[in-house]
Design an enzyme around this catalytic site. Structure first.
Site: not given
Length: 200
Positions: A131, A173, A183
């Site tokens: 992330e 993603h 994203d």
């Protein structure tokens, strides 16, 4: 239903509500006295564990083959992301979180365990999720420090797992089958990122 496949709500819904629903990270309980803090898999990362309710521990008898790195953007800030991963009701996690301003790396799930980040069980079982703090429509969050530290992290993951350092194995993603996510978004500089990974 396979008990090893927990029901996973969409990551977008979880992280979008993080700013309103997440407990401030500073208020989370401390580890019990005398508990050993494991060393992170990535030497420059800081161990910030997700609650064990938000990922699947590796089964010792089943070897885990990792052949992908999945790049995410949090859609919230760094602290809220860590708090979400600590909230057992959220059912979401990633292996790592990279902070925007300085590229600081937190490890939340062991690479040997299965983080719930891709929204696709098969992809969760064969990937490491990273992330990145920020929002897909705010490119200012994609700082030089974020790119550089993330690229070093991804290169090291690829080296540890024998993953080719290319766009077929380091994916966004949005490339996961069945996802509704966009994203890391149109402002993520893939040519620059892959160049940095390969030169790390």
């Amino acid at each position: 239903m396979d008990p090893a496949r927990p029901p996973i709500p969409t990551r977008r819904r979880v992280l979008k509500g993080a700013a309103l629903a997440a407990v401030p990270y500073a208020l989370l309980p401390e580890p019990s006295a005398g508990a050993r803090t494991p060393a992170p898999d990535h030497p420059s990362a800081v161990w910030q564990p997700a609650t064990s309710a938000n990922y699947t521990r590796r089964r010792r008898q089943v070897p885990r083959r990792v052949d992908l790195v999945v790049i995410h953007v949090t859609q919230t800030d760094y602290s809220n992301t860590l708090a979400v991963f600590q909230n057992r009701r959220r059912q979401v996690s990633a292996h790592y979180v990279v902070r925007s301003r300085d590229g600081h790396v937190a490890q939340c799930v062991r690479e040997s365990d299965i983080a719930w980040h891709a929204g696709n069980w098969d992809y969760n079982t064969r990937s490491i999720g990273i992330e990145h703090e920020g929002w897909v429509d705010q490119p200012a969050y994609f700082t030089d420090a974020l790119y550089e530290h993330s690229a070093r992290l991804t290169a090291a993951i690829c080296d540890r797992h024998g993953i080719p350092k290319d766009g077929a194995h380091i994916i966004g993603h949005h490339e996961v089958p069945g996802t509704d996510h966009t994203d890391p978004g149109p402002h993520w500089d893939w040519p620059r990122y892959l160049r940095l990974v390969n030169s790390a």
